[in-house]
Design an enzyme around this catalytic site. Sequence first.
Site, PDB file in Angstrom:
ATOM      1  CE  LYS A  22       2.895   7.057  17.099  1.00 37.13           C
ATOM      2  NZ  LYS A  22       2.656   8.509  17.095  1.00 37.13           N
ATOM      3  CG  ASN A  23       1.058   8.630  20.541  1.00 40.12           C
ATOM      4  OD1 ASN A  23       2.039   8.727  19.786  1.00 40.12           O
ATOM      5  ND2 ASN A  23      -0.180   8.572  20.081  1.00 40.12           N
ATOM      6  CB  CYS A 116      -0.149  12.260  10.239  1.00 43.22           C
ATOM      7  SG  CYS A 116       0.579  10.739  10.718  1.00 43.22           S
ATOM      8  NE  ARG A 121      -1.705  16.643  14.256  1.00 45.98           N
ATOM      9  CZ  ARG A 121      -1.057  15.494  14.452  1.00 45.98           C
ATOM     10  NH1 ARG A 121      -0.548  14.869  13.417  1.00 45.98           N
ATOM     11  NH2 ARG A 121      -0.892  15.013  15.655  1.00 45.98           N
ATOM     12  CG  ASP A 304      -4.391   8.183  17.433  1.00 45.43           C
ATOM     13  OD1 ASP A 304      -3.553   8.340  18.342  1.00 45.43           O
ATOM     14  OD2 ASP A 304      -4.704   9.089  16.640  1.00 45.43           O
ATOM     15  NE  ARG A 396       5.411   9.258  11.405  1.00 49.31           N
ATOM     16  CZ  ARG A 396       4.720  10.409  11.428  1.00 49.31           C
ATOM     17  NH1 ARG A 396       4.035  10.765  10.367  1.00 49.31           N
ATOM     18  NH2 ARG A 396       4.716  11.174  12.484  1.00 49.31           N
TER      19      ARG A 396
HETATM   20  C1  EPZ Z   1      -1.601  13.433  19.968  1.00 48.19           C
HETATM   21  O1  EPZ Z   1      -1.379  14.372  18.942  1.00 48.19           O
HETATM   22  C2  EPZ Z   1      -1.174  12.089  19.403  1.00 48.19           C
HETATM   23  N1  EPZ Z   1       0.251  12.128  19.061  1.00 48.19           N
HETATM   24  C3  EPZ Z   1      -1.997  11.764  18.160  1.00 48.19           C
HETATM   25  O2  EPZ Z   1      -1.620  10.464  17.718  1.00 48.19           O
HETATM   26  C4  EPZ Z   1      -3.473  11.740  18.566  1.00 48.19           C
HETATM   27  O3  EPZ Z   1      -4.261  11.509  17.411  1.00 48.19           O
HETATM   28  C5  EPZ Z   1      -3.862  13.086  19.190  1.00 48.19           C
HETATM   29  O4  EPZ Z   1      -2.997  13.365  20.308  1.00 48.19           O
HETATM   30  C6  EPZ Z   1      -5.301  13.099  19.687  1.00 48.19           C
HETATM   31  O5  EPZ Z   1      -5.491  12.081  20.604  1.00 48.19           O
HETATM   32  C7  EPZ Z   1       1.166  11.982  20.052  1.00 48.19           C
HETATM   33  O6  EPZ Z   1       0.826  11.845  21.210  1.00 48.19           O
HETATM   34  C8  EPZ Z   1       2.598  12.013  19.640  1.00 48.19           C
HETATM   35  P1  EPZ Z   1      -3.904  17.271  20.015  1.00 48.19           P
HETATM   36  P2  EPZ Z   1      -1.483  15.961  19.273  1.00 48.19           P
HETATM   37  O7  EPZ Z   1      -3.017  18.416  20.369  1.00 48.19           O
HETATM   38  O8  EPZ Z   1      -0.944  16.220  20.613  1.00 48.19           O
HETATM   39  C9  EPZ Z   1      -6.038  20.726  17.551  1.00 48.19           C
HETATM   40  C10 EPZ Z   1      -0.897   8.838  16.195  1.00 48.19           C
HETATM   41  O9  EPZ Z   1      -1.457   8.307  15.224  1.00 48.19           O
HETATM   42  N2  EPZ Z   1      -5.071  21.629  18.199  1.00 48.19           N
HETATM   43  O10 EPZ Z   1      -4.709  16.614  21.084  1.00 48.19           O
HETATM   44  O11 EPZ Z   1      -0.914  16.700  18.126  1.00 48.19           O
HETATM   45  C11 EPZ Z   1      -5.353  19.792  16.561  1.00 48.19           C
HETATM   46  O12 EPZ Z   1      -5.231  20.426  15.303  1.00 48.19           O
HETATM   47  C12 EPZ Z   1      -1.038  10.326  16.414  1.00 48.19           C
HETATM   48  O13 EPZ Z   1      -0.213   8.222  17.051  1.00 48.19           O
HETATM   49  C13 EPZ Z   1      -5.206  22.992  18.012  1.00 48.19           C
HETATM   50  O14 EPZ Z   1      -6.105  23.453  17.312  1.00 48.19           O
HETATM   51  O15 EPZ Z   1      -3.064  16.143  19.277  1.00 48.19           O
HETATM   52  C14 EPZ Z   1      -6.310  18.623  16.506  1.00 48.19           C
HETATM   53  O16 EPZ Z   1      -7.354  18.934  15.603  1.00 48.19           O
HETATM   54  C15 EPZ Z   1      -1.848  10.996  15.316  1.00 48.19           C
HETATM   55  N3  EPZ Z   1      -4.307  23.826  18.604  1.00 48.19           N
HETATM   56  C16 EPZ Z   1      -6.867  18.560  17.936  1.00 48.19           C
HETATM   57  O17 EPZ Z   1      -6.590  19.842  18.521  1.00 48.19           O
HETATM   58  C17 EPZ Z   1      -3.289  23.352  19.403  1.00 48.19           C
HETATM   59  O18 EPZ Z   1      -2.513  24.156  19.949  1.00 48.19           O
HETATM   60  C18 EPZ Z   1      -6.217  17.499  18.818  1.00 48.19           C
HETATM   61  O19 EPZ Z   1      -4.849  17.751  18.808  1.00 48.19           O
HETATM   62  C19 EPZ Z   1      -3.165  21.952  19.578  1.00 48.19           C
HETATM   63  C20 EPZ Z   1      -4.076  21.102  18.971  1.00 48.19           C
END
Ligand code: EPZ
Length: 417
Positions: A22-23, A116, A121, A304, A396
């Site tokens: 998915k990701n 979610c 986020r 995850d 999802r």
């Molecule tokens: C990706 O989300 C994945 N989703 C998530 O999978 C996964 O949990 C996550 O990466 C971490 O590995 C997809 O790839 C579609 P991040 P993403 O930006 O990109 C903070 C699932 O279950 N952050 O690495 O949104 C954020 O709040 C999903 O398949 C900021 O603060 O994750 C989080 O606490 C859930 N500012 C942390 O970083 C930003 O600009 C990691 O977020 C961006 C992120």
Amino acid sequence: MQRFMITGGNRLSGTVKVSGSKNATLPIMAASLLLDGKCTIRGVPRLRDVAVMRELLIYLGASVVWEKDVMHIDTQGVGYQDVSEELMRRMRASNLVLGPLISRYKYARISYPGGCDIGSRPMNFHLKGLQTMGVSIKEKFGYITAEAKKLKGSEIYLDMPSVGATENLIMAAVLAKGTTVIRNAAREPEIVDLQNFLNCLGAQVKGAGTDTIKITGVNGLNGAEYTVIPDRIEAGTHMVAAAITRGDVLVTNVIPEHLEPVINKLREAGVYVEVKDDQVRVAMDKKPLAVDIKTMPYPGFPTDMQPQFMAFMTLAEGTSVISETIFENRYKHVMEFRRMGADIRLEGHTAVVRGVPGLSGACVEATDLRAGAALVLAAMAGENGTVLDQVEHIDRGYERLENKYNALGARIIRVHS
Ligand code: EPZ
């Protein structure tokens, strides 16, 4: 609303095939917007989130024909950049259209995405990186408007290795003038898959999988065909399903190196794990040992997989300490596990899980995608029956999970209420 009626106590055994990631699929679909033409993606999983991204591409003017696991995308018709709030709020990954749209059209307007309920986020790292490339960003009433005369190649340092920010910035840099270097980039395998897809289209991206990614801007891209990697989180979920039910399952269509942190932790807990080519055999016939986990960016233990592993640890010999370092609110499943008799104490971002002799069936609900999957695992290992509500969350990220587990001996009935 849909629910699962799950009867516990059945050991899983047999073979289960993992679907496409998915990701990896979601950023690759978004990246098709960079192309003024046609591309074909294979190995596409039949998931609600993929259907939402398809709706988003169609809303923007693309044509997207999706048959079984093959998707034909034609983005010649794309011209409209304001993305509706309704569409954006349905999925966090909708924000991945920002990079491609600003790269191709020098303008994009999106609302803050939904997704979610695991944390605030924000998108500050995405936006700061785009501003470094010369994009002006205006945020008002929950909308982000991005505009640029042209995007210039830049040196970008990410305060933390955000997966989405890394992906958006790679896509923004593909058609920019000059070279962009992203430092402290996320290293997830799905980012390597995005790089490989983009390079098939004629982009010049190097270094994905490391913390430094270099993108040399090109003038345009050509169509291509591409097959996405298997879903490492689905694979990990099935491995824990085998272990928690004390079964013996062969998980096929995997890339073992993507599963290393999960394999190591399962082995530490006393689980038999045998790796062979693109398959992993998982077997367990006793109580697991309690092991500690700390979620980290790849190649650390994936956030995850935290809910699923917590389900497993509720039945362990001893006490396991679980630290969630990625999301600030990814413990909604704890309340649900407690309803099944689990002994879990929360202390800030740490969960202290004391193993109990068994879990009992209860009425619980999926609070998010991975929590839902984890509750399926707990219910299959628990005694008597469990009613799991809000299984739309599970759809999802998992293709008909009940069918895959029933084929291994589980007893899960989907009820439309
Ligand atoms: C990706 O989300 C994945 N989703 C998530 O999978 C996964 O949990 C996550 O990466 C971490 O590995 C997809 O790839 C579609 P991040 P993403 O930006 O990109 C903070 C699932 O279950 N952050 O690495 O949104 C954020 O709040 C999903 O398949 C900021 O603060 O994750 C989080 O606490 C859930 N500012 C942390 O970083 C930003 O600009 C990691 O977020 C961006 C992120």
